[in-house]
Design an enzyme around this catalytic site. Structure first.
Site, PDB file in Angstrom:
ATOM      1  N   ASN A 274      30.124 -41.284  -4.674  1.00 39.41           N
ATOM      2  CA  ASN A 274      31.408 -40.695  -4.311  1.00 39.41           C
ATOM      3  C   ASN A 274      32.520 -41.281  -5.171  1.00 39.41           C
ATOM      4  O   ASN A 274      32.363 -42.306  -5.803  1.00 39.41           O
ATOM      5  CB  ASN A 274      31.717 -40.926  -2.823  1.00 39.41           C
ATOM      6  CG  ASN A 274      31.852 -42.400  -2.502  1.00 39.41           C
ATOM      7  OD1 ASN A 274      32.826 -43.039  -2.862  1.00 39.41           O
ATOM      8  ND2 ASN A 274      30.865 -42.947  -1.809  1.00 39.41           N
TER       9      ASN A 274
ATOM     10  N   LYS B  56      27.630 -40.327 -29.066  1.00 40.76           N
ATOM     11  CA  LYS B  56      28.268 -41.440 -29.764  1.00 40.76           C
ATOM     12  C   LYS B  56      28.550 -42.591 -28.801  1.00 40.76           C
ATOM     13  O   LYS B  56      28.699 -42.385 -27.599  1.00 40.76           O
ATOM     14  CB  LYS B  56      29.581 -40.969 -30.394  1.00 40.76           C
ATOM     15  CG  LYS B  56      29.409 -39.964 -31.532  1.00 40.76           C
ATOM     16  CD  LYS B  56      30.749 -39.493 -32.051  1.00 40.76           C
ATOM     17  CE  LYS B  56      31.506 -40.612 -32.758  1.00 40.76           C
ATOM     18  NZ  LYS B  56      32.759 -40.129 -33.370  1.00 40.76           N
TER      19      LYS B  56
ATOM     20  N   LYS C 264      35.860 -53.129   5.876  1.00 40.60           N
ATOM     21  CA  LYS C 264      36.804 -53.047   4.768  1.00 40.60           C
ATOM     22  C   LYS C 264      37.836 -51.973   5.045  1.00 40.60           C
ATOM     23  O   LYS C 264      37.521 -50.923   5.594  1.00 40.60           O
ATOM     24  CB  LYS C 264      36.068 -52.734   3.458  1.00 40.60           C
ATOM     25  CG  LYS C 264      36.969 -52.782   2.217  1.00 40.60           C
ATOM     26  CD  LYS C 264      36.166 -52.666   0.927  1.00 40.60           C
ATOM     27  CE  LYS C 264      35.804 -51.242   0.594  1.00 40.60           C
ATOM     28  NZ  LYS C 264      35.102 -51.134  -0.710  1.00 40.60           N
ATOM     29  N   MET C 265      39.077 -52.235   4.607  1.00 48.90           N
ATOM     30  CA  MET C 265      40.168 -51.275   4.776  1.00 48.90           C
ATOM     31  C   MET C 265      40.935 -51.141   3.473  1.00 48.90           C
ATOM     32  O   MET C 265      40.878 -52.001   2.591  1.00 48.90           O
ATOM     33  CB  MET C 265      41.117 -51.730   5.887  1.00 48.90           C
ATOM     34  CG  MET C 265      41.819 -53.045   5.592  1.00 48.90           C
ATOM     35  SD  MET C 265      42.949 -53.563   6.900  1.00 48.90           S
ATOM     36  CE  MET C 265      44.285 -52.383   6.654  1.00 48.90           C
ATOM     37  N   LYS C 266      41.673 -50.026   3.358  1.00 47.87           N
ATOM     38  CA  LYS C 266      42.492 -49.767   2.185  1.00 47.87           C
ATOM     39  C   LYS C 266      43.877 -50.384   2.344  1.00 47.87           C
ATOM     40  O   LYS C 266      44.444 -50.392   3.445  1.00 47.87           O
ATOM     41  CB  LYS C 266      42.640 -48.259   1.958  1.00 47.87           C
ATOM     42  CG  LYS C 266      41.312 -47.539   1.801  1.00 47.87           C
ATOM     43  CD  LYS C 266      40.531 -48.042   0.594  1.00 47.87           C
ATOM     44  CE  LYS C 266      39.246 -47.264   0.402  1.00 47.87           C
ATOM     45  NZ  LYS C 266      38.487 -47.714  -0.782  1.00 47.87           N
TER      46      LYS C 266
ATOM     47  N   ASP D 295      40.990 -53.354  -0.061  1.00 56.01           N
ATOM     48  CA  ASP D 295      40.697 -52.633  -1.295  1.00 56.01           C
ATOM     49  C   ASP D 295      41.945 -51.896  -1.764  1.00 56.01           C
ATOM     50  O   ASP D 295      42.506 -51.075  -1.032  1.00 56.01           O
ATOM     51  CB  ASP D 295      39.564 -51.643  -1.023  1.00 56.01           C
ATOM     52  CG  ASP D 295      39.111 -50.882  -2.259  1.00 56.01           C
ATOM     53  OD1 ASP D 295      39.632 -51.144  -3.353  1.00 56.01           O
ATOM     54  OD2 ASP D 295      38.216 -50.031  -2.111  1.00 56.01           O
TER      55      ASP D 295
ATOM     56  N   ASN E 260      42.036 -50.142  -4.764  1.00 58.26           N
ATOM     57  CA  ASN E 260      41.649 -49.004  -5.598  1.00 58.26           C
ATOM     58  C   ASN E 260      42.415 -48.934  -6.918  1.00 58.26           C
ATOM     59  O   ASN E 260      42.765 -47.857  -7.404  1.00 58.26           O
ATOM     60  CB  ASN E 260      41.782 -47.691  -4.842  1.00 58.26           C
ATOM     61  CG  ASN E 260      40.744 -47.564  -3.728  1.00 58.26           C
ATOM     62  OD1 ASN E 260      41.067 -47.703  -2.557  1.00 58.26           O
ATOM     63  ND2 ASN E 260      39.494 -47.323  -4.105  1.00 58.26           N
TER      64      ASN E 260
ATOM     65  N   GLU F 230      39.972 -56.529  -3.366  1.00 60.56           N
ATOM     66  CA  GLU F 230      39.157 -55.674  -4.226  1.00 60.56           C
ATOM     67  C   GLU F 230      39.969 -54.787  -5.158  1.00 60.56           C
ATOM     68  O   GLU F 230      40.992 -54.228  -4.758  1.00 60.56           O
ATOM     69  CB  GLU F 230      38.265 -54.790  -3.344  1.00 60.56           C
ATOM     70  CG  GLU F 230      37.410 -53.804  -4.116  1.00 60.56           C
ATOM     71  CD  GLU F 230      36.498 -53.006  -3.222  1.00 60.56           C
ATOM     72  OE1 GLU F 230      36.101 -51.900  -3.647  1.00 60.56           O
ATOM     73  OE2 GLU F 230      36.166 -53.464  -2.117  1.00 60.56           O
TER      74      GLU F 230
ATOM     75  N   GLU G 294      33.706 -51.255  -9.688  1.00 55.90           N
ATOM     76  CA  GLU G 294      33.156 -49.962  -9.297  1.00 55.90           C
ATOM     77  C   GLU G 294      33.549 -48.837 -10.254  1.00 55.90           C
ATOM     78  O   GLU G 294      32.901 -47.789 -10.270  1.00 55.90           O
ATOM     79  CB  GLU G 294      33.592 -49.586  -7.880  1.00 55.90           C
ATOM     80  CG  GLU G 294      35.064 -49.220  -7.743  1.00 55.90           C
ATOM     81  CD  GLU G 294      35.426 -48.795  -6.333  1.00 55.90           C
ATOM     82  OE1 GLU G 294      35.773 -47.619  -6.143  1.00 55.90           O
ATOM     83  OE2 GLU G 294      35.350 -49.636  -5.419  1.00 55.90           O
TER      84      GLU G 294
ATOM     85  N   ASP H 259      28.538 -49.501  -9.630  1.00 56.79           N
ATOM     86  CA  ASP H 259      27.738 -48.533  -8.881  1.00 56.79           C
ATOM     87  C   ASP H 259      26.723 -47.919  -9.833  1.00 56.79           C
ATOM     88  O   ASP H 259      27.088 -47.176 -10.742  1.00 56.79           O
ATOM     89  CB  ASP H 259      28.665 -47.457  -8.306  1.00 56.79           C
ATOM     90  CG  ASP H 259      27.956 -46.437  -7.424  1.00 56.79           C
ATOM     91  OD1 ASP H 259      26.720 -46.303  -7.538  1.00 56.79           O
ATOM     92  OD2 ASP H 259      28.645 -45.778  -6.636  1.00 56.79           O
TER      93      ASP H 259
ATOM     94  N   HIS I 140      29.137 -50.575  -5.187  1.00 58.30           N
ATOM     95  CA  HIS I 140      29.955 -49.554  -4.545  1.00 58.30           C
ATOM     96  C   HIS I 140      29.081 -48.342  -4.208  1.00 58.30           C
ATOM     97  O   HIS I 140      28.034 -48.145  -4.785  1.00 58.30           O
ATOM     98  CB  HIS I 140      31.069 -49.148  -5.523  1.00 58.30           C
ATOM     99  CG  HIS I 140      31.702 -47.819  -5.244  1.00 58.30           C
ATOM    100  ND1 HIS I 140      31.199 -46.634  -5.761  1.00 58.30           N
ATOM    101  CD2 HIS I 140      32.790 -47.480  -4.525  1.00 58.30           C
ATOM    102  CE1 HIS I 140      31.956 -45.620  -5.377  1.00 58.30           C
ATOM    103  NE2 HIS I 140      32.933 -46.103  -4.626  1.00 58.30           N
TER     104      HIS I 140
ATOM    105  N   GLU J 205      27.498 -51.526  -0.174  1.00 52.06           N
ATOM    106  CA  GLU J 205      28.540 -50.894   0.623  1.00 52.06           C
ATOM    107  C   GLU J 205      27.913 -49.883   1.590  1.00 52.06           C
ATOM    108  O   GLU J 205      26.807 -49.396   1.368  1.00 52.06           O
ATOM    109  CB  GLU J 205      29.530 -50.181  -0.299  1.00 52.06           C
ATOM    110  CG  GLU J 205      30.787 -49.690   0.400  1.00 52.06           C
ATOM    111  CD  GLU J 205      31.857 -49.238  -0.584  1.00 52.06           C
ATOM    112  OE1 GLU J 205      33.037 -49.292  -0.231  1.00 52.06           O
ATOM    113  OE2 GLU J 205      31.500 -48.835  -1.719  1.00 52.06           O
TER     114      GLU J 205
ATOM    115  N   TYR K 278      29.162 -46.417   4.207  1.00 52.44           N
ATOM    116  CA  TYR K 278      30.184 -45.518   4.722  1.00 52.44           C
ATOM    117  C   TYR K 278      29.663 -44.873   6.005  1.00 52.44           C
ATOM    118  O   TYR K 278      29.056 -43.814   5.967  1.00 52.44           O
ATOM    119  CB  TYR K 278      30.527 -44.431   3.696  1.00 52.44           C
ATOM    120  CG  TYR K 278      31.354 -44.932   2.543  1.00 52.44           C
ATOM    121  CD1 TYR K 278      32.720 -45.142   2.693  1.00 52.44           C
ATOM    122  CD2 TYR K 278      30.774 -45.205   1.307  1.00 52.44           C
ATOM    123  CE1 TYR K 278      33.487 -45.612   1.644  1.00 52.44           C
ATOM    124  CE2 TYR K 278      31.535 -45.668   0.254  1.00 52.44           C
ATOM    125  CZ  TYR K 278      32.889 -45.869   0.422  1.00 52.44           C
ATOM    126  OH  TYR K 278      33.652 -46.331  -0.612  1.00 52.44           O
TER     127      TYR K 278
END
Length: 388
Positions: free
Chosen positions: A53, A99, A180-182, A212, A214, A238, A264, A291, A321, A340, A342
């Protein structure tokens, strides 16, 4: 063994949630079914893959470049010296005439097919993937369970502190000890209130909460947040800044004493090596989150593991991840530090087998041959529909 067909499609994994950088209102992913001429119980064996994801589907690259090369290759080009399917040789075929550099969506496309090929190879051997991998790339004694943490805590329209707390209580009720939270998608003061609300659910134990960003922060904001959250003693901080801003990561690592996790959104051996060389990460505490499904697949991930060993890193410092079954098998086979999870997002692709049970933030492995998507009913219907 011969590949007789490859079927490709797209599945939506959209939702109303957002992190500090993007929303998931239009998120989707690629899925593939690699059909072989090996017949078992009257049916050809089929390997399945998808691209985790957080990155959109890569169908155009699959259709125009990756899959034609695979299908046009001579049979022997995909087989090892024993005449068995070799995903590493198939990887070379898929990357022919590409390449150096230009990672990102190309790595996602190759990773989708790489996953399906490993699924197929383990099915041909009639073994669950983690045992097949451990025999070939590990020590033959895989972990029988893997540490997992529950990722959630997204921003969403109308989501209150009470809703956030209820979400985290739900994770604990499902057997997760670490959540875990954002953060970074709201002002610092608001994010601190959100963190403290979750800590209330955890009995004040910051070592059970990861946050996290992001990749949202510039250096000044990263340091400001670091000073504010360090007293909580969090599980980790994170993806603090842009994944390629190694200097930012190094400066934060100099000043933030807690654990940092990142990687990730690094999709190649070269980028991962630059992180280790220049990102200031500390092998005694920090965590690498590459990941495999997004970063050219397991073939490239094995190269990354070799590079990490050469730089003095333990595989236990890797926690991929993605929250999916492929990385779960890899974690058990290569003795990584965890995976991880979800529990509530990115369906039908996210999560493990339907009968998987988490206890003490650990989950066991399925004994189904291959990755075991057949034990995840809603997702298997999607995969089976590719070639019905």
């Amino acid at each position: 063994m011969k590949i007789t067909a490859v079927h490709e499609g797209t599945v939506p994994i959209s939702s109303s949630i957002r992190n500090a950088w993007i929303d998931f209102s239009a998120m989707d992913c690629s899925v593939v079914a690699v059909v072989s001429d090996v017949v078992r119980d009257g049916k050809p064996l089929v390997g399945y893959g998808f691209n985790s994801n957080g990155r959109y589907s890569a169908g155009e690259i699959l259709r125009r470049r990756v899959l034609p090369r695979l299908l046009d290759a001579p049979r022997d080009a995909l087989l090892d010296e024993r005449g068995e399917l070799d995903p590493a040789r198939a990887w070379d075929v898929m990357m022919r005439n590409e390449k150096p550099g230009g990672h990102g969506e190309r790595s996602v496309a190759v990773g989708v097919v790489d996953m399906a090929l490993f699924d197929l190879a383990a099915k041909i051997a009639d073994k669950p993937l983690y045992r097949w991998l451990s025999d070939r790339y590990g020590d033959g004694e895989p972990d029988d369970s893997v540490f997992v943490y529950a990722a959630g805590g997204y921003y969403a329209p109308g989501k209150t502190l009470g809703d956030l707390k209820d979400e985290m209580r739900g994770f604990l009720d499902q057997g997760y000890d670490v959540v875990k939270m954002k953060i970074g998608g709201a002002p610092l003061a608001e994010d601190l209130r959100r963190i403290e609300a979750v800590l209330d659910v955890l009995g004040g134990d910051g070592s059970r909460l990861a946050v996290d960003v992001n990749g949202r922060f510039d250096l000044a904001t990263a340091l400001e947040y670091g000073r504010a959250i360090e007293p909580y003693g969090l599980f980790w901080y994170e993806e603090i800044g842009d994944p390629l801003d190694y200097r930012l990561n190094a400066v934060v690592a100099e000043q933030y004493r807690g654990r940092i996790a990142t990687g990730e959104n690094l999709f190649s051996l070269q980028d991962a090596r630059n992180l280790i060389r220049y990102g200031g990460l500390r092998p005694d505490r920090d965590v690498i989150q590459v990941d495999p499904a997004l970063s050219y697949g397991l073939v490239e991930y094995l190269r990354i593991q070799e590079m990490l060993r050469a730089h003095g890193w333990s595989s236990r410092r890797c926690v991929p991840h993605g929250g999916h079954q492929f990385s779960l098998h890899i974690a058990a086979a290569l003795k990584l530090g965890g995976n991880e999870s979800y529990p509530g997002e990115f369906q039908p692709t996210g999560g493990f087998a339907d009968d998987a049970r988490v206890s003490g933030s650990r989950v066991g492995l399925t004994e189904t041959p291959g990755i075991g998507f057949e034990g995840k009913a809603a997702f298997y219907r999607v995969l089976r529909g590719l070639h019905a």
